[in-house]
Design a protein around this motif. Structure first.
Motif, short mmCIF file in Angstrom:
data_model
loop_
_atom_site.label_atom_id
_atom_site.label_comp_id
_atom_site.label_asym_id
_atom_site.label_seq_id
_atom_site.Cartn_x
_atom_site.Cartn_y
_atom_site.Cartn_z
N THR A 11 57.10 43.33 61.58
CA THR A 11 57.53 41.95 61.41
C THR A 11 57.07 41.62 60.09
N LEU A 12 55.72 41.78 59.69
CA LEU A 12 55.50 41.28 58.50
C LEU A 12 56.22 42.07 57.28
N ARG A 13 56.58 43.31 57.64
CA ARG A 13 57.35 43.99 56.52
C ARG A 13 58.80 43.40 56.39
N HIS A 14 59.22 42.96 57.68
CA HIS A 14 60.40 42.65 57.88
C HIS A 14 60.69 41.09 56.80
N TYR A 15 59.51 40.36 56.97
CA TYR A 15 59.79 39.23 55.74
C TYR A 15 59.19 39.27 54.59
N PRO A 19 63.95 40.56 48.10
CA PRO A 19 63.89 39.89 46.56
C PRO A 19 63.23 38.80 46.38
N LEU A 20 63.15 37.85 47.00
CA LEU A 20 62.56 36.52 46.90
C LEU A 20 61.15 36.70 46.97
N SER A 21 60.69 37.19 48.05
CA SER A 21 59.22 37.43 48.48
C SER A 21 58.67 38.47 47.45
#
Length: 110
Positions: A11-15, A19-21
């Motif tokens: 889940t953390l990798r998903h967010y 490009p923005l992160s």
């Protein structure tokens, strides 16, 4: 209750992997490198520099919670960066999924 099928790292990798992160984390890294270079270059002169404040400002408001912890408050910089990047990632996913959903239903803004 239905169990969530995603693990926390997934889940953390998903967010965090968008490009923005990644751009935000790159800016935080660049600011932290600049602060380090500035601190090392001003260490021998005896002149104080406020460059370290930028690392907290770039990761605010999350890192500001850690300022009351004294020297241990430096942990607030990476924690703040990850929290802010995850929030930006959630925003990015929400916008892109909404846009994909809108164009998938035949509705377009063009």
């Amino acid at each position: 209750m239905e169990k969530n099928s995603r693990s926390f790292p997934r889940t953390l990798r998903h967010y965090l992997v968008n490009p923005l992160s990644l751009g935000y984390l790159g800016v935080v890294l660049a600011v932290c490198l600049w602060v380090t270079v500035d601190t090392v270059s001003h260490a021998s002169s005896g002149d104080a520099s406020f460059a370290g404040v930028w690392a907290f400002l770039v990761t605010a408001p999350t890192s500001m919670v850690f300022l009351v912890a004294g020297p241990a408050g430096l942990a607030g910089i990476p924690i703040g960066a990850l929290v802010q990047a995850a929030a930006l990632g959630a925003l990015h996913r929400n916008i892109t999924e909404r846009r994909a959903h809108r164009t998938g239903n035949g509705v377009s803004n063009a």
